[in-house]
Design a protein around this motif. Structure first.
Motif, PDB file in Angstrom:
ATOM      1  N   VAL A   4       0.864  -1.175   0.000  1.00  0.00           N
ATOM      2  CA  VAL A   4       0.000   0.000   0.000  1.00  0.00           C
ATOM      3  C   VAL A   4       0.900   1.224   0.000  1.00  0.00           C
ATOM      4  N   LEU A   5       0.572   2.190  -0.823  1.00  0.00           N
ATOM      5  CA  LEU A   5       1.346   3.421  -0.943  1.00  0.00           C
ATOM      6  C   LEU A   5       0.702   4.505  -0.087  1.00  0.00           C
ATOM      7  N   VAL A   6       1.519   5.235   0.679  1.00  0.00           N
ATOM      8  CA  VAL A   6       1.044   6.317   1.531  1.00  0.00           C
ATOM      9  C   VAL A   6       1.726   7.604   1.081  1.00  0.00           C
ATOM     10  N   LEU A   7       0.935   8.601   0.662  1.00  0.00           N
ATOM     11  CA  LEU A   7       1.466   9.869   0.162  1.00  0.00           C
ATOM     12  C   LEU A   7       1.525  10.886   1.298  1.00  0.00           C
ATOM     13  N   VAL A   8       2.726  11.381   1.593  1.00  0.00           N
ATOM     14  CA  VAL A   8       2.908  12.318   2.703  1.00  0.00           C
ATOM     15  C   VAL A   8       3.757  13.506   2.276  1.00  0.00           C
ATOM     16  N   GLY A   9       3.884  14.435   3.191  1.00  0.00           N
ATOM     17  CA  GLY A   9       4.772  15.585   3.039  1.00  0.00           C
ATOM     18  C   GLY A   9       4.947  16.193   4.418  1.00  0.00           C
ATOM     19  N   ASP A  10       5.803  17.192   4.520  1.00  0.00           N
ATOM     20  CA  ASP A  10       5.918  17.898   5.783  1.00  0.00           C
ATOM     21  C   ASP A  10       4.537  18.420   6.168  1.00  0.00           C
ATOM     22  N   ALA A  11       4.236  18.382   7.451  1.00  0.00           N
ATOM     23  CA  ALA A  11       2.960  18.830   8.015  1.00  0.00           C
ATOM     24  C   ALA A  11       1.821  17.850   7.764  1.00  0.00           C
ATOM     25  N   THR A  12       2.149  16.597   7.453  1.00  0.00           N
ATOM     26  CA  THR A  12       1.128  15.550   7.485  1.00  0.00           C
ATOM     27  C   THR A  12       0.788  15.313   8.951  1.00  0.00           C
ATOM     28  N   GLU A  13      -0.487  15.161   9.252  1.00  0.00           N
ATOM     29  CA  GLU A  13      -0.897  14.920  10.632  1.00  0.00           C
ATOM     30  C   GLU A  13      -0.396  13.544  11.065  1.00  0.00           C
ATOM     31  N   ARG A  23      -1.842  -0.004  10.640  1.00  0.00           N
ATOM     32  CA  ARG A  23      -3.012  -0.859  10.414  1.00  0.00           C
ATOM     33  C   ARG A  23      -2.857  -1.713   9.160  1.00  0.00           C
ATOM     34  N   VAL A  24      -2.345  -1.140   8.070  1.00  0.00           N
ATOM     35  CA  VAL A  24      -2.181  -1.972   6.864  1.00  0.00           C
ATOM     36  C   VAL A  24      -1.055  -2.987   7.073  1.00  0.00           C
ATOM     37  N   ARG A  25      -0.044  -2.623   7.843  1.00  0.00           N
ATOM     38  CA  ARG A  25       1.011  -3.601   8.176  1.00  0.00           C
ATOM     39  C   ARG A  25       0.418  -4.738   9.004  1.00  0.00           C
ATOM     40  N   GLU A  26      -0.417  -4.395   9.963  1.00  0.00           N
ATOM     41  CA  GLU A  26      -1.069  -5.403  10.790  1.00  0.00           C
ATOM     42  C   GLU A  26      -1.904  -6.353   9.937  1.00  0.00           C
ATOM     43  N   ALA A  27      -2.480  -5.847   8.850  1.00  0.00           N
ATOM     44  CA  ALA A  27      -3.305  -6.665   7.956  1.00  0.00           C
ATOM     45  C   ALA A  27      -2.465  -7.474   6.966  1.00  0.00           C
ATOM     46  N   GLY A  28      -1.132  -7.356   7.050  1.00  0.00           N
ATOM     47  CA  GLY A  28      -0.263  -8.166   6.200  1.00  0.00           C
ATOM     48  C   GLY A  28       0.240  -7.487   4.947  1.00  0.00           C
ATOM     49  N   TYR A  29       0.038  -6.186   4.830  1.00  0.00           N
ATOM     50  CA  TYR A  29       0.510  -5.435   3.675  1.00  0.00           C
ATOM     51  C   TYR A  29       1.780  -4.669   4.042  1.00  0.00           C
ATOM     52  N   ARG A  30       2.603  -4.416   3.065  1.00  0.00           N
ATOM     53  CA  ARG A  30       3.746  -3.524   3.269  1.00  0.00           C
ATOM     54  C   ARG A  30       3.276  -2.110   2.972  1.00  0.00           C
ATOM     55  N   ALA A  31       3.622  -1.177   3.835  1.00  0.00           N
ATOM     56  CA  ALA A  31       3.268   0.226   3.623  1.00  0.00           C
ATOM     57  C   ALA A  31       4.503   0.978   3.177  1.00  0.00           C
ATOM     58  N   ASP A  32       4.502   1.465   1.945  1.00  0.00           N
ATOM     59  CA  ASP A  32       5.592   2.293   1.430  1.00  0.00           C
ATOM     60  C   ASP A  32       5.181   3.756   1.532  1.00  0.00           C
ATOM     61  N   PRO A  64      10.335   8.418   8.237  1.00  0.00           N
ATOM     62  CA  PRO A  64      11.205   8.034   7.115  1.00  0.00           C
ATOM     63  C   PRO A  64      10.403   7.849   5.832  1.00  0.00           C
ATOM     64  N   VAL A  65      11.016   8.207   4.728  1.00  0.00           N
ATOM     65  CA  VAL A  65      10.375   8.117   3.420  1.00  0.00           C
ATOM     66  C   VAL A  65      11.082   7.032   2.613  1.00  0.00           C
ATOM     67  N   ASP A  66      10.299   6.182   1.964  1.00  0.00           N
ATOM     68  CA  ASP A  66      10.860   5.082   1.179  1.00  0.00           C
ATOM     69  C   ASP A  66      11.217   5.479  -0.240  1.00  0.00           C
ATOM     70  N   LEU A  67      10.434   6.371  -0.837  1.00  0.00           N
ATOM     71  CA  LEU A  67      10.701   6.777  -2.209  1.00  0.00           C
ATOM     72  C   LEU A  67      10.054   8.119  -2.504  1.00  0.00           C
ATOM     73  N   ALA A  68      10.599   8.780  -3.506  1.00  0.00           N
ATOM     74  CA  ALA A  68      10.048  10.061  -3.963  1.00  0.00           C
ATOM     75  C   ALA A  68       8.840   9.786  -4.859  1.00  0.00           C
ATOM     76  N   PHE A  69       7.923  10.756  -4.926  1.00  0.00           N
ATOM     77  CA  PHE A  69       6.761  10.610  -5.794  1.00  0.00           C
ATOM     78  C   PHE A  69       7.181  10.237  -7.214  1.00  0.00           C
ATOM     79  N   SER A  70       8.258  10.840  -7.689  1.00  0.00           N
ATOM     80  CA  SER A  70       8.711  10.596  -9.062  1.00  0.00           C
ATOM     81  C   SER A  70       9.179   9.161  -9.282  1.00  0.00           C
ATOM     82  N   GLU A  71       9.498   8.455  -8.221  1.00  0.00           N
ATOM     83  CA  GLU A  71       9.981   7.071  -8.310  1.00  0.00           C
ATOM     84  C   GLU A  71       8.865   6.038  -8.207  1.00  0.00           C
ATOM     85  N   VAL A  72       7.662   6.462  -7.929  1.00  0.00           N
ATOM     86  CA  VAL A  72       6.556   5.527  -7.690  1.00  0.00           C
ATOM     87  C   VAL A  72       6.075   4.902  -8.986  1.00  0.00           C
ATOM     88  N   ASP A  73       6.028   3.567  -8.977  1.00  0.00           N
ATOM     89  CA  ASP A  73       5.375   2.806 -10.040  1.00  0.00           C
ATOM     90  C   ASP A  73       4.066   2.301  -9.439  1.00  0.00           C
TER      91      ASP A  73
END
Length: 187
Positions: A4-13, A23-32, A64-73
């Motif tokens: 599952v992809l999570v889109l964030v930036g500075d000032a994300t709550e 929660r998605v990790r608990e359900a067995g998904y990797r959260a990037d 921590p951030v796993d990848l930049a928006f530009s790197e997302v497939d």
């Protein structure tokens, strides 16, 4: 495809991001986690205090951030989460955020929005004719984007699950994981 992809930036709550990630990790998904760049983002804590006319904001943890928006497939992901806070106001201006968000909507894949998160699909015209929850003061913006605003903690409209803010996260999480599992199940 158990990511599952999570889109964030500075000032994300902070709760809007961390609760869905756990929660998605608990359900067995990797959260990037994706952001404008790969540097850690500064999360914030929003609260409502009696001496303030609006919510207050304090610095939270660094995420921590796993990848930049530009790197997302986006083809690598089963679902998308857009947390709230102030970040949706400016990440929605990024062309790659638009590319990513439109990909999930075009393919009817699960999209979860929390609090201010619906600002992202709204600006791209993706909420026309849809039902959504959002942070209360955004109701006019959502209506102007063509959405019907629903004042509930877990609004499911097809592939999209939305809520009003972090107090709704238990209900939102159950609904989002249910939509995610249903979408990810073999045909």
């Amino acid at each position: 495809m158990n990511k599952v992809l999570v889109l964030v930036g500075d000032a994300t709550e902070e709760l809007d991001a961390m609760y869905p990630i756990f929660r998605v990790r608990e359900a067995g998904y990797r959260a990037d986690v994706a952001a404008l760049t790969r540097r850690d983002v500064q999360l914030v804590i929003h609260d409502f205090e009696p001496e303030s006319d609006a919510y207050t904001e304090k610095n939270g943890r660094r995420l921590p951030v796993d990848l930049a928006f530009s790197e997302v497939d986006p083809t690598e992901y089963a679902g998308l989460v857009i947390p709230g806070g102030r970040a949706p106001e400016y990440i929605r201006l990024d062309a790659d955020v638009r590319r990513i968000t439109e990909y999930f909507f075009a393919r009817d894949l699960p999209v979860g929005t929390v609090c201010h998160g619906p600002q992202v699909p709204a600006v791209y015209g993706l909420l026309k004719g849809r039902r959504t929850a959002a942070f209360g003061p955004l109701a006019g913006d959502m209506v102007n984007a063509g959405a019907t605003v629903v004042d509930e903690p877990d609004v499911v409209d097809g592939n999209m699950v939305s809520c009003r803010g972090w107090p709704d996260l238990p209900e939102w999480s159950r609904a989002f994981v249910s939509v995610l599992e249903r979408s990810s199940a073999p045909a």
